[in-house]
Scaffold this active site. Sequence first.
Site, mmCIF file in Angstrom:
data_model
loop_
_atom_site.group_PDB
_atom_site.id
_atom_site.type_symbol
_atom_site.label_atom_id
_atom_site.label_comp_id
_atom_site.label_asym_id
_atom_site.label_seq_id
_atom_site.Cartn_x
_atom_site.Cartn_y
_atom_site.Cartn_z
ATOM 1 N N ASP A 12 2.490 0.987 2.750
ATOM 2 C CA ASP A 12 1.509 1.060 2.751
ATOM 3 C C ASP A 12 0.777 1.498 1.451
ATOM 4 O O ASP A 12 1.062 0.950 -0.114
ATOM 5 C CB ASP A 12 1.793 2.523 2.549
ATOM 6 C CG ASP A 12 1.313 4.050 2.164
ATOM 7 O OD1 ASP A 12 1.219 4.598 3.161
ATOM 8 O OD2 ASP A 12 0.270 3.744 1.046
ATOM 9 N N ASP A 101 -4.581 3.510 6.240
ATOM 10 C CA ASP A 101 -4.439 2.730 4.837
ATOM 11 C C ASP A 101 -2.758 2.639 4.438
ATOM 12 O O ASP A 101 -1.786 1.907 4.158
ATOM 13 C CB ASP A 101 -4.467 3.117 3.342
ATOM 14 C CG ASP A 101 -2.786 3.960 3.054
ATOM 15 O OD1 ASP A 101 -2.615 4.860 3.866
ATOM 16 O OD2 ASP A 101 -2.504 3.677 1.467
ATOM 17 N N GLU A 102 -1.984 1.855 6.389
ATOM 18 C CA GLU A 102 -0.639 2.303 6.480
ATOM 19 C C GLU A 102 -0.573 1.498 7.940
ATOM 20 O O GLU A 102 -1.484 1.496 8.829
ATOM 21 C CB GLU A 102 0.084 3.379 6.588
ATOM 22 C CG GLU A 102 -0.162 4.463 7.251
ATOM 23 C CD GLU A 102 0.677 5.709 7.198
ATOM 24 O OE1 GLU A 102 1.845 5.887 6.856
ATOM 25 O OE2 GLU A 102 -0.213 6.748 7.561
#
Length: 404
Positions: A12, A101-102
Amino acid sequence: MAPRKTLIFHVDIDAFFASVEQVLDPRLKGKPVIVGNGCIASCSYEARRFGLGAGMSLREAVKRCPDVIILDGSEKVYRCYSRSVFEHCLRIAPSIETFLDEAYLDLSGTEGLYGSPFGPAAWLKETIHKETGLTVTIGIGRNRMIAKIATKDAKPDGIRWIRPEQEDETLIGLPIARLPGVGPKIGKRLGHLNVKTIGDLRQVSEESLVKIFGKIGSILHMRCRGEDTRVIHAREIPRTISRETTFHKETRDRDEIEGMLHYLSERAGLSLRLLGLETRTVEVNVRYEDFQSNSAQRSLPRYTRLDGDIYETALELLHRIDTRRVNLRHLGMTLSGFSTHHATQLGLFDPQGEIQRVQLQETIDEVRRKFGHQSLVIGKSLNLLGKLEEESYGFVLRTPSLTK
Ligand code: TTP
Ligand code: MG
């Protein structure tokens, strides 16, 4: 048979939007930065020290931290960065699942290759930082839930591995809100039952949980024991990759048409490589200003992932189908017949030349990944300079390209 040992990484990006802004403008480094409109979407760790956090109104943020720097942000730019991070993830894991975003990486069965998971995790963090300027946190565990819980504990810029034998001691003391699946509503109802920690939840029978929460009750019963059966869904291999555009103004200008075909070939080729594929079939289609259209496809003698091969074939097809002296309105190309094997690496025909071409392509991709697509405008795409607007992502096309 012994159950298969699984190993999941959860990667992340730290303070994603705010960190990208700090990378783009180094003057923002070390400062409280937030990105948001009306309320905070992303918040640098410097800003968090003032008690700022996602979801807080900007008015409240300014009250708590008068020096805070507030930015609007640009989704397109952020997407470029996350894409780049995910590409690096693909270098250590055969299969990844990504969200904004992970990413979840399935590294099951790689112990023989990597040994301890700390090795690849440290390498990945370092590479991502070197290549993008961003820091990520990596959580490691037997399943995606454990990995995600580990990430949260290691934020920011950390690595944490919750080994199977540490799961119980780690989980039982955690507040119930940390259990994936427990949102504010379920959290509140559990609070009424005096369930405050994951350990407390273990004391409630599955029957009672199902009675109160229905299906999710069973899931909670499993999760508070560290069980999570959700698998990592790898990226699907598309059947085709298409790039197409309508010309800003209908045209018969050969340079412009071939330039556009070159650019579309490059964009389709990049998608192909990002998916780790090679193609064997190229199709080109044209539509004229009177809306008549024509198309043709050709199979290549062998699989390729090189822009040069794709364009060469596409150009041949264009010459074959574009025979009318009528202005073109629309141009498109489609790749299909994919393979995940990298035949070009074998260089069966001209090993040396082939390897050089592959290396050149990789260098071009690398430069563009770092400095934006437009940092290298090459070949016939040069014909488009001055004709189309540009941004770092590429030329601004009238019809955004689609991947089917
Ligand atoms: P997060 O990963 O939750 O947050 P983050 O990356 O900013 O911080 P960290 O991971 O270090 O805790 O979300 C990723 C991005 O998603 C975030 O940068 C902005 C966006 N986002 C929103 O747009 N709205 C929101 O409410 C949240 C929580 C995130
Ligand atoms: Mg994040």
